[in-house]
Design a protein around this motif. Sequence first.
Motif, PDB file in Angstrom:
ATOM      1  N   LEU A  37       0.809  -1.215   0.000  1.00 61.87           N
ATOM      2  CA  LEU A  37       0.000   0.000   0.000  1.00 61.87           C
ATOM      3  C   LEU A  37       0.845   1.269   0.000  1.00 61.87           C
ATOM      4  O   LEU A  37       0.520   2.228  -0.704  1.00 61.87           O
ATOM      5  N   LEU A  38       1.924   1.298   0.791  1.00 62.09           N
ATOM      6  CA  LEU A  38       2.766   2.495   0.818  1.00 62.09           C
ATOM      7  C   LEU A  38       3.409   2.758  -0.542  1.00 62.09           C
ATOM      8  O   LEU A  38       3.364   3.905  -1.021  1.00 62.09           O
ATOM      9  N   LEU A  40      -4.935   2.424   4.374  1.00 60.47           N
ATOM     10  CA  LEU A  40      -3.827   2.704   5.297  1.00 60.47           C
ATOM     11  C   LEU A  40      -4.307   3.360   6.596  1.00 60.47           C
ATOM     12  O   LEU A  40      -3.514   3.620   7.488  1.00 60.47           O
TER      13      LEU A  40
END
Length: 69
Positions: free
Chosen positions: A3-4, A34
Amino acid sequence: GRLLPAAAALRAAIGLHPPRAALHAMLATVLECLGRRPAAIAQAEAALALDPADALARSTLDRLRPPKR
């Protein structure tokens, strides 16, 4: 997770391309995952400002905003 890196890639794409609602809507979804609710709301709103009919942005915003009383 992934996700990052996905958020970073979407932010980079937003900076490189002309305004595209879809990029903001996708970033909103990633930020929601997130747990970054205020940032996700801001991105969904940015998407809707560009394209009021963007379904992904609308559904993300509907999930994130508390119901109006």
